[in-house]
Write a protein that holds these residues in place. Structure first.
Motif, short mmCIF file in Angstrom:
data_model
loop_
_atom_site.label_atom_id
_atom_site.label_comp_id
_atom_site.label_asym_id
_atom_site.label_seq_id
_atom_site.Cartn_x
_atom_site.Cartn_y
_atom_site.Cartn_z
N LEU A 120 29.92 36.61 59.55
CA LEU A 120 28.57 36.95 59.99
C LEU A 120 28.21 38.39 59.63
O LEU A 120 27.06 38.70 59.33
CB LEU A 120 28.43 36.76 61.50
CG LEU A 120 28.27 35.33 62.01
CD1 LEU A 120 28.06 35.34 63.52
CD2 LEU A 120 27.10 34.63 61.34
N LEU A 121 29.19 39.29 59.67
CA LEU A 121 28.92 40.68 59.31
C LEU A 121 28.42 40.79 57.87
O LEU A 121 27.61 41.67 57.55
CB LEU A 121 30.18 41.52 59.48
CG LEU A 121 30.63 41.80 60.92
CD1 LEU A 121 31.90 42.64 60.91
CD2 LEU A 121 29.54 42.51 61.70
N VAL A 122 28.89 39.91 57.00
CA VAL A 122 28.46 39.92 55.61
C VAL A 122 27.10 39.25 55.45
O VAL A 122 26.25 39.71 54.68
CB VAL A 122 29.51 39.21 54.72
CG1 VAL A 122 29.03 39.12 53.28
CG2 VAL A 122 30.85 39.93 54.80
N GLU A 123 26.87 38.22 56.24
CA GLU A 123 25.69 37.38 56.04
C GLU A 123 24.49 37.77 56.91
O GLU A 123 23.35 37.40 56.60
CB GLU A 123 26.06 35.92 56.32
CG GLU A 123 27.16 35.40 55.38
CD GLU A 123 27.74 34.08 55.85
OE1 GLU A 123 27.26 33.56 56.88
OE2 GLU A 123 28.67 33.59 55.20
N VAL A 124 24.73 38.51 58.00
CA VAL A 124 23.65 38.85 58.93
C VAL A 124 23.56 40.37 59.04
O VAL A 124 24.32 41.00 59.80
CB VAL A 124 23.89 38.22 60.32
CG1 VAL A 124 22.74 38.57 61.26
CG2 VAL A 124 24.07 36.72 60.21
N PRO A 125 22.64 41.00 58.32
CA PRO A 125 22.54 42.47 58.32
C PRO A 125 22.32 43.07 59.70
O PRO A 125 22.81 44.17 59.98
CB PRO A 125 21.34 42.74 57.40
CG PRO A 125 21.25 41.54 56.51
CD PRO A 125 21.70 40.39 57.36
N HIS A 126 21.58 42.39 60.59
CA HIS A 126 21.32 42.94 61.92
C HIS A 126 22.62 43.20 62.68
O HIS A 126 22.76 44.21 63.38
CB HIS A 126 20.44 41.99 62.73
CG HIS A 126 19.03 41.95 62.27
ND1 HIS A 126 18.24 40.82 62.32
CD2 HIS A 126 18.23 42.90 61.74
CE1 HIS A 126 17.04 41.08 61.86
NE2 HIS A 126 17.01 42.34 61.49
N ILE A 127 23.58 42.29 62.56
CA ILE A 127 24.85 42.46 63.26
C ILE A 127 25.66 43.58 62.62
O ILE A 127 26.23 44.43 63.32
CB ILE A 127 25.64 41.14 63.27
CG1 ILE A 127 24.85 40.06 64.03
CG2 ILE A 127 27.01 41.33 63.91
CD1 ILE A 127 25.52 38.70 64.01
N ALA A 128 25.69 43.61 61.30
CA ALA A 128 26.44 44.66 60.60
C ALA A 128 25.88 46.04 60.93
O ALA A 128 26.64 47.00 61.15
CB ALA A 128 26.39 44.41 59.10
N GLN A 129 24.55 46.17 60.98
CA GLN A 129 23.93 47.46 61.29
C GLN A 129 24.29 47.91 62.70
O GLN A 129 24.60 49.09 62.94
CB GLN A 129 22.42 47.35 61.15
CG GLN A 129 21.94 47.20 59.71
CD GLN A 129 20.48 46.79 59.61
OE1 GLN A 129 19.79 46.66 60.63
NE2 GLN A 129 20.00 46.57 58.39
N ARG A 130 24.27 46.98 63.65
CA ARG A 130 24.60 47.34 65.02
C ARG A 130 26.07 47.72 65.15
O ARG A 130 26.41 48.63 65.92
CB ARG A 130 24.26 46.17 65.95
CG ARG A 130 24.49 46.49 67.42
CD ARG A 130 23.59 47.59 67.92
NE ARG A 130 23.95 47.98 69.28
CZ ARG A 130 24.09 49.22 69.69
NH1 ARG A 130 23.90 50.23 68.87
NH2 ARG A 130 24.42 49.48 70.94
N MET A 131 26.95 47.06 64.40
CA MET A 131 28.36 47.41 64.42
C MET A 131 28.58 48.84 63.92
O MET A 131 29.41 49.58 64.46
CB MET A 131 29.17 46.42 63.58
CG MET A 131 29.42 45.09 64.25
SD MET A 131 30.43 45.20 65.76
CE MET A 131 31.95 45.89 65.09
N VAL A 132 27.83 49.24 62.90
CA VAL A 132 27.94 50.62 62.41
C VAL A 132 27.50 51.60 63.48
O VAL A 132 28.14 52.64 63.72
CB VAL A 132 27.10 50.80 61.12
CG1 VAL A 132 27.01 52.27 60.73
CG2 VAL A 132 27.70 49.99 59.98
N GLU A 133 26.40 51.29 64.17
CA GLU A 133 25.92 52.17 65.23
C GLU A 133 26.95 52.29 66.36
O GLU A 133 27.18 53.38 66.89
CB GLU A 133 24.60 51.63 65.79
CG GLU A 133 23.45 51.72 64.80
CD GLU A 133 22.20 51.03 65.30
OE1 GLU A 133 22.27 50.39 66.38
OE2 GLU A 133 21.14 51.14 64.64
N ILE A 134 27.57 51.17 66.72
CA ILE A 134 28.59 51.19 67.76
C ILE A 134 29.77 52.06 67.33
O ILE A 134 30.30 52.85 68.13
CB ILE A 134 29.05 49.75 68.09
CG1 ILE A 134 27.93 49.00 68.82
CG2 ILE A 134 30.32 49.76 68.93
CD1 ILE A 134 28.21 47.53 69.03
N ALA A 135 30.19 51.93 66.07
CA ALA A 135 31.30 52.73 65.57
C ALA A 135 30.97 54.22 65.59
O ALA A 135 31.82 55.06 65.95
CB ALA A 135 31.66 52.29 64.15
#
Length: 244
Positions: A120-135
């Protein structure tokens, strides 16, 4: 022992949805998360992960607080972080957990199978972006903690801890209040977390109480009577160090 007995909650109705990894998802993206998630609950002091354990799932904290700890070869144990509601457990693309994770209180996790979540991190940009913010938020918190451990006095450490817990509970609770706050750790655990002795923790908490900054309802529940004075006690610049 973990129990999987929490009623299923739709992502759109989740109490941490506004801050969690799914906070920017659209309805179809919520549907994909729904297909790979389960809820797990742990009682206070139950282990959630052991360091080096295979990471079969990653998770968001829905309710409660977890401790991140690391054991040394001689058996000493150091608490290195706390996880509050909306915080994330586990790093995608890593197959093992790097810390012991223990429930500091009764805790509920929203768990995602690791491999489907990585896709999902590869296929869904919204989730990937939020993961970067969390990191990045975790990085900022780690830097703040370096200052606390390296430069702050015992009084400033205790004030910073109390303020941090209060601010997190204000953010994460549906009805934020400074009148019914919960200390997620015992005083001995606070001492371990801050690198202080138990006696010092008790003395500094008593000073905050005597000075009318906080009031303790019992050993684990308290209210903040003067947030401005509490912040002043942390030693942090209120203006970010700006000098006009």
């Amino acid at each position: 022992m973990q129990k999987i007995d929490v009623p299923h909650i739709l992502c759109a109705d989740c109490p941490i949805q506004h801050r969690a990894v799914c906070s920017r998802c659209e309805s179809d993206e919520f549907d994909r998360l729904e297909s790979i998630k389960t809820y797990r609950t742990f009682a206070a002091n139950d282990p959630i992960f052991w360091r080096g354990e295979e990471l079969k799932y990653v998770a968001s904290v829905v309710k409660g607080v977890a401790k991140l700890e690391k054991s040394l070869e001689d058996g000493r144990n150091q608490m290195v972080g706390l996880l509050f509601p909306s915080d994330f457990i586990g790093h995608p693309k890593r197959r093992q957990i790097e810390f012991d994770v223990t429930a500091a209180s009764d805790i509920t996790l929203c768990c995602f199978e690791r491999e489907p979540f990585e896709r999902l991190l590869v296929e869904v940009p919204h989730i990937a972006q939020r993961m970067v913010e969390i990191a990045l938020d975790e990085l900022d918190a780690a830097r703040d903690w370096m200052v606390l451990l390296g430069r702050k006095t015992a009084a400033e450490k205790i004030a910073t801890f109390i303020e941090m817990v209060a601010r997190r509970q204000q953010i994460d609770e549906a009805s934020p209040s400074l009148n019914n706050l919960v200390l997620p750790l015992l005083r001995s655990e606070i001492a371990d977390y801050l690198g202080l002795t138990l006696e010092t923790v008790s003395r500094q908490l008593s000073t905050l109480k005597r000075d009318g900054v906080v009031e303790f309802i019992d050993k684990r529940h308290y209210r903040i009577l003067d947030m401005a004075r509490l912040h002043d006690a942390t030693g942090d610049d209120s203006d970010g160090g700006f000098i006009p």
